[in-house]
Structure formats: structure tokens, C-alpha cells
Design a protein around this motif. Sequence first.
Motif, PDB file in Angstrom:
ATOM      1  N   ILE A  15       0.859  -1.184   0.000  1.00 19.25           N
ATOM      2  CA  ILE A  15       0.000   0.000   0.000  1.00 19.25           C
ATOM      3  C   ILE A  15       0.892   1.230   0.000  1.00 19.25           C
ATOM      4  N   ARG A  16       0.628   2.108  -0.931  1.00 15.21           N
ATOM      5  CA  ARG A  16       1.371   3.362  -1.078  1.00 15.21           C
ATOM      6  C   ARG A  16       0.376   4.515  -1.061  1.00 15.21           C
ATOM      7  N   HIS A  33      -3.109   0.499  -4.008  1.00 15.51           N
ATOM      8  CA  HIS A  33      -2.791  -0.903  -3.730  1.00 15.51           C
ATOM      9  C   HIS A  33      -1.964  -1.426  -4.897  1.00 15.51           C
ATOM     10  N   CYS A  34      -0.749  -1.869  -4.604  1.00 10.27           N
ATOM     11  CA  CYS A  34       0.200  -2.321  -5.632  1.00 10.27           C
ATOM     12  C   CYS A  34       0.325  -3.844  -5.579  1.00 10.27           C
ATOM     13  N   PHE A  53      -2.791   3.076 -11.795  1.00 12.38           N
ATOM     14  CA  PHE A  53      -1.735   4.051 -11.519  1.00 12.38           C
ATOM     15  C   PHE A  53      -0.401   3.382 -11.803  1.00 12.38           C
ATOM     16  N   ASP A  54       0.384   3.967 -12.685  1.00 16.09           N
ATOM     17  CA  ASP A  54       1.713   3.454 -13.008  1.00 16.09           C
ATOM     18  C   ASP A  54       2.740   4.447 -12.478  1.00 16.09           C
ATOM     19  N   PRO A  55       3.446   4.119 -11.397  1.00 17.53           N
ATOM     20  CA  PRO A  55       4.368   5.084 -10.807  1.00 17.53           C
ATOM     21  C   PRO A  55       5.477   5.537 -11.752  1.00 17.53           C
ATOM     22  N   LYS A  56       5.841   4.699 -12.706  1.00 13.53           N
ATOM     23  CA  LYS A  56       6.912   5.085 -13.630  1.00 13.53           C
ATOM     24  C   LYS A  56       6.473   6.169 -14.600  1.00 13.53           C
ATOM     25  N   ILE A  64      10.119   9.333  -6.917  1.00 17.18           N
ATOM     26  CA  ILE A  64       9.482   8.401  -5.991  1.00 17.18           C
ATOM     27  C   ILE A  64       8.405   9.105  -5.175  1.00 17.18           C
ATOM     28  N   ARG A  65       8.648  10.315  -4.782  1.00 15.67           N
ATOM     29  CA  ARG A  65       7.682  11.056  -3.970  1.00 15.67           C
ATOM     30  C   ARG A  65       6.935  12.123  -4.779  1.00 15.67           C
TER      31      ARG A  65
END
Length: 91
Positions: A15-16, A33-34, A53-56, A64-65
Motif C-alpha cells: 500500500i502506497r 494498492h500495488c 496508476f503506473d508510478p513510472k 518516488i515522492r
Amino acid sequence: MITKFCQDIGVKPQIRHVQAIWPSGKYEDYRIHCFANAAAAKAFLDHFGGGVFDPKSDRECKKIRGVWRRTGEYKRILDLGPLSVPEILRN
């Protein structure tokens, strides 16, 4: 409800948190939720709804933040699949 669903399908997501910001300046903090594999993510999405959601690619400057710069008009999410915001918290 989310914990039980994940236990039932045998996954443990990470979880992020991410702050989503719209062009109007409105913002919300989202809990993401990843999942380790696409099948688990799809099962979660099919059951609860929501978005991918794709963090990249979605984090600002790929940090990252970094925040999640959204497009379009802000619309508060009150109901999402079997989950909903209680009436007392809606306004």
C-alpha cells in the motif's frame, strides 16, 4: 473488506500513498494498492473499480515522492464498487 478480498484471492498488496493534483488546484490523497502481478491487479480492479496508476509514468518527473498530475476536471469519488464514503463524511 479489501483485506478479506486480498486474503481470499491469496495476494498481499503493498500500500502506497500519492497526492493527486488537478489543473484547478484541487487535490486529494489516494491510497494505492500495488500488486506483484497483473492478474491480481485486474481481479482487484474488476471487484472494486477504480483506475490504474503506473508510478513510472504517472508520478511527476518520475520521482518516488512526486505527485500525480491529473488531467481533466476534478470530481470527488464517493462510491467505488462496493466501497463508499459514509454519509457523514460526504460534505
